[in-house]
Design a protein around this motif. Structure first.
Motif: not given
Length: 149
Positions: A82-100
């Motif tokens: 379930i947690g993995a589904g909240t993690i998103i990599f934004h390629k355009s911004e080169n940032v990972v969101r949702g880890l917290t």
């Protein structure tokens, strides 16, 4: 106290503590909020209770060996999914969101398991630490942003 009332108390406490964490995430407009954290904590507590007490009639036979910790271990794996589904990599911004948020779901499941095991003080202390940690992080980020400007 009747065991059924004790079990209901355990899932109520788990749901309230999970809801408190979810409320903070909802306030911050994060991917998983009140309902998700509420359900994760409640479900984890229920799995723990069923694992520990749901098979009592079958557990005391010499031909069966039961390990009540197996269900708790599977909760950890399931929450990882379930947690993995909240993690998103934004390629355009080169940032990972949702880890917290993913980590919040993980610790919320642990709090639910602890409540299901009747460890109220540990569950409440952990919830307070999670909320302090999340708020402290936001406080520090605001200070950094002000300092940059």
């Amino acid at each position: 106290m009747d065991m059924n009332l004790e079990f209901v108390l355990r899932i109520f406490v788990a749901a309230l503590l999970g809801g408190a964490i979810g409320l903070e995430r909802e306030y911050r407009a994060k991917e998983a909020g009140l309902r998700t954290h509420f359900l994760v904590a409640l479900g984890s507590a229920l799995f723990m209770i069923v694992s520990a007490y749901g098979f009592e009639g079958a557990m005391h036979t010499p031909e069966h060996r039961w390990d009540v910790s197996r269900v708790a271990a599977q909760v950890v794996s399931g929450i990882g999914f379930i947690g993995a589904g909240t993690i998103i990599f934004h390629k355009s911004e080169n940032v990972v969101r949702g880890l917290t948020t993913a980590a919040g779901l993980w610790v919320t499941a642990a709090i639910g398991l602890a409540c299901g095991g009747g460890m109220y003080v540990l569950s409440i202390a952990s919830t307070i630490l999670v909320l302090v940690g999340l708020e402290a992080f936001n406080f520090i980020l605001r200070k950094i942003d002000k300092h940059k400007k």
